[in-house]
Design a protein around this motif. Structure first.
Motif, PDB file in Angstrom:
ATOM      1  N   ALA A  43      -4.576  21.818   9.748  1.00  0.00           N
ATOM      2  CA  ALA A  43      -3.278  21.538  10.374  1.00  0.00           C
ATOM      3  C   ALA A  43      -2.723  20.167  10.003  1.00  0.00           C
ATOM      4  N   LEU A  44      -3.578  19.249   9.568  1.00  0.00           N
ATOM      5  CA  LEU A  44      -3.104  17.922   9.162  1.00  0.00           C
ATOM      6  C   LEU A  44      -2.164  17.997   7.967  1.00  0.00           C
ATOM      7  N   ARG A  45      -2.277  19.048   7.179  1.00  0.00           N
ATOM      8  CA  ARG A  45      -1.439  19.191   5.963  1.00  0.00           C
ATOM      9  C   ARG A  45       0.035  19.043   6.275  1.00  0.00           C
ATOM     10  N   GLY A  46       0.484  19.629   7.357  1.00  0.00           N
ATOM     11  CA  GLY A  46       1.908  19.607   7.701  1.00  0.00           C
ATOM     12  C   GLY A  46       2.383  18.280   8.252  1.00  0.00           C
ATOM     13  N   GLN A  47       1.482  17.336   8.463  1.00  0.00           N
ATOM     14  CA  GLN A  47       1.839  16.039   9.028  1.00  0.00           C
ATOM     15  C   GLN A  47       1.944  14.941   7.978  1.00  0.00           C
ATOM     16  N   ILE A  48       1.826  15.282   6.708  1.00  0.00           N
ATOM     17  CA  ILE A  48       1.738  14.274   5.650  1.00  0.00           C
ATOM     18  C   ILE A  48       3.034  14.200   4.851  1.00  0.00           C
ATOM     19  N   ASP A  49       3.589  12.987   4.774  1.00  0.00           N
ATOM     20  CA  ASP A  49       4.801  12.749   3.984  1.00  0.00           C
ATOM     21  C   ASP A  49       4.478  12.220   2.596  1.00  0.00           C
ATOM     22  N   VAL A  50       3.370  11.491   2.472  1.00  0.00           N
ATOM     23  CA  VAL A  50       3.025  10.827   1.224  1.00  0.00           C
ATOM     24  C   VAL A  50       1.521  10.583   1.176  1.00  0.00           C
ATOM     25  N   VAL A  51       0.978  10.560  -0.031  1.00  0.00           N
ATOM     26  CA  VAL A  51      -0.430  10.236  -0.253  1.00  0.00           C
ATOM     27  C   VAL A  51      -0.496   8.841  -0.850  1.00  0.00           C
ATOM     28  N   VAL A  52      -1.399   8.021  -0.325  1.00  0.00           N
ATOM     29  CA  VAL A  52      -1.646   6.692  -0.898  1.00  0.00           C
ATOM     30  C   VAL A  52      -3.146   6.562  -1.113  1.00  0.00           C
ATOM     31  N   SER A  53      -3.507   6.073  -2.284  1.00  0.00           N
ATOM     32  CA  SER A  53      -4.913   5.897  -2.617  1.00  0.00           C
ATOM     33  C   SER A  53      -5.154   4.495  -3.146  1.00  0.00           C
ATOM     34  N   PRO A  54      -6.396   4.013  -3.030  1.00  0.00           N
ATOM     35  CA  PRO A  54      -6.716   2.704  -3.595  1.00  0.00           C
ATOM     36  C   PRO A  54      -7.042   2.810  -5.085  1.00  0.00           C
ATOM     37  N   ALA A  55      -6.516   1.867  -5.855  1.00  0.00           N
ATOM     38  CA  ALA A  55      -6.862   1.787  -7.275  1.00  0.00           C
ATOM     39  C   ALA A  55      -8.232   1.127  -7.383  1.00  0.00           C
ATOM     40  N   MET A  56      -8.963   1.473  -8.282  1.00  0.00           N
ATOM     41  CA  MET A  56      -8.795   2.402  -9.373  1.00  0.00           C
ATOM     42  C   MET A  56      -9.319   3.788  -9.006  1.00  0.00           C
ATOM     43  N   GLY A  57     -10.437   3.859  -8.298  1.00  0.00           N
ATOM     44  CA  GLY A  57     -11.117   5.129  -8.088  1.00  0.00           C
ATOM     45  C   GLY A  57     -10.290   6.221  -7.447  1.00  0.00           C
ATOM     46  N   GLY A  58      -9.336   5.866  -6.610  1.00  0.00           N
ATOM     47  CA  GLY A  58      -8.579   6.884  -5.907  1.00  0.00           C
ATOM     48  C   GLY A  58      -7.322   7.350  -6.603  1.00  0.00           C
ATOM     49  N   VAL A  59      -6.957   6.761  -7.733  1.00  0.00           N
ATOM     50  CA  VAL A  59      -5.673   7.061  -8.360  1.00  0.00           C
ATOM     51  C   VAL A  59      -5.561   8.527  -8.772  1.00  0.00           C
ATOM     52  N   ILE A  60      -6.558   9.040  -9.477  1.00  0.00           N
ATOM     53  CA  ILE A  60      -6.447  10.423  -9.972  1.00  0.00           C
ATOM     54  C   ILE A  60      -6.503  11.414  -8.820  1.00  0.00           C
ATOM     55  N   ILE A  61      -7.474  11.278  -7.912  1.00  0.00           N
ATOM     56  CA  ILE A  61      -7.550  12.232  -6.808  1.00  0.00           C
ATOM     57  C   ILE A  61      -6.332  12.094  -5.897  1.00  0.00           C
ATOM     58  N   GLY A  62      -5.802  10.879  -5.753  1.00  0.00           N
ATOM     59  CA  GLY A  62      -4.577  10.706  -4.975  1.00  0.00           C
ATOM     60  C   GLY A  62      -3.415  11.461  -5.582  1.00  0.00           C
ATOM     61  N   HIS A  63      -3.265  11.357  -6.894  1.00  0.00           N
ATOM     62  CA  HIS A  63      -2.200  12.081  -7.589  1.00  0.00           C
ATOM     63  C   HIS A  63      -2.360  13.588  -7.416  1.00  0.00           C
ATOM     64  N   GLU A  64      -3.577  14.065  -7.600  1.00  0.00           N
ATOM     65  CA  GLU A  64      -3.827  15.500  -7.460  1.00  0.00           C
ATOM     66  C   GLU A  64      -3.622  15.976  -6.022  1.00  0.00           C
ATOM     67  N   MET A  65      -3.955  15.128  -5.045  1.00  0.00           N
ATOM     68  CA  MET A  65      -3.706  15.503  -3.645  1.00  0.00           C
ATOM     69  C   MET A  65      -2.210  15.576  -3.374  1.00  0.00           C
ATOM     70  N   GLY A  66      -1.449  14.650  -3.949  1.00  0.00           N
ATOM     71  CA  GLY A  66       0.002  14.730  -3.811  1.00  0.00           C
ATOM     72  C   GLY A  66       0.525  16.052  -4.346  1.00  0.00           C
ATOM     73  N   ARG A  67       0.013  16.444  -5.499  1.00  0.00           N
ATOM     74  CA  ARG A  67       0.427  17.727  -6.093  1.00  0.00           C
ATOM     75  C   ARG A  67       0.032  18.881  -5.179  1.00  0.00           C
ATOM     76  N   ALA A  68      -1.220  18.880  -4.692  1.00  0.00           N
ATOM     77  CA  ALA A  68      -1.711  19.982  -3.853  1.00  0.00           C
ATOM     78  C   ALA A  68      -0.928  20.095  -2.548  1.00  0.00           C
TER      79      ALA A  68
END
Length: 192
Positions: free
Chosen positions: A58-83
């Motif tokens: 249910a948290l999916r519907g509450q998210i406006d934007v994904v933010v991740s820490p560089a460097m390790g989170g950049v790719i998974i953050g981008h993919e989560m934004g897409r998903a």
């Protein structure tokens, strides 16, 4: 995606490493998950992010934007934004503290999912959450591919991980002989 399927993705990518590793937290470990290797295959990264997004429920519907820490989170953050079908951006440490840069900005009150690759102590996650708040965002949840905390991490928001991996960690002055006999490698992105 089951835990075995997730770990299978890491194994297939050669990303589940054995040896003596110094983690970003400064702790030492006999195993390391090199998320950059598992995420370098875009199809694999998409599968993992889609599975993690599904675990948000249910948290999916509450998210406006994904933010991740560089460097390790950049790719998974981008993919989560897409998903999730929302924008994705990242925070960086140009001066030792996380900040949004590169023209990234959050609207006041934007509901944010903070995404990491691996959480061990939660230090990077907490620093990223603080930076998101300072930029006007409200972190509604945190997520990672891997929880290495043994379920002990407390981030102050709901936290979801795709897989929990119980790997022992040791302080530098308390290494078991089998680990101290191996040369230490620091594969993470944090310099200090």
């Amino acid at each position: 995606m089951t835990e075995n399927e997730v770990l299978g993705e890491f194994r297939a990518a050669g990303a589940l490493l054995e040896g003596h590793f110094i983690l970003s937290s400064g702790l030492h470990s006999p195993r390391y998950l090199q998320c950059a290797r598992v995420l370098m295959d875009a199809r694999r990264a998409e599968r993992l992010a889609t599975a993690l997004a599904e675990k948000l429920g249910a948290l999916r519907g509450q998210i406006d934007v994904v933010v991740s820490p560089a460097m390790g989170g950049v790719i998974i953050g981008h993919e989560m934004g897409r998903a999730l079908g929302v924008p994705a951006m990242f925070v960086e440490r140009p001066d030792g503290e996380f900040h949004l840069r590169r023209g990234f900005a959050l609207q006041a009150g934007a509901r944010v999912l903070m995404v990491e690759d691996v959480v061990t102590t939660g230090l990077s996650s907490k620093e990223a959450i603080k930076a998101i708040g300072a930029a006007g965002g409200v972190v509604v949840a945190a997520a990672s591919l891997v929880d290495r905390s043994g379920g002990a991490v407390e981030l102050g928001v709901p936290y979801v991980a795709l897989v929990a991996l119980d790997v022992p960690t040791f302080a530098a002055d308390d290494l078991p002989p089998s680990l101290s006999a191996l040369p230490a490698v620091k594969p993470g992105s944090r310099a200090a």
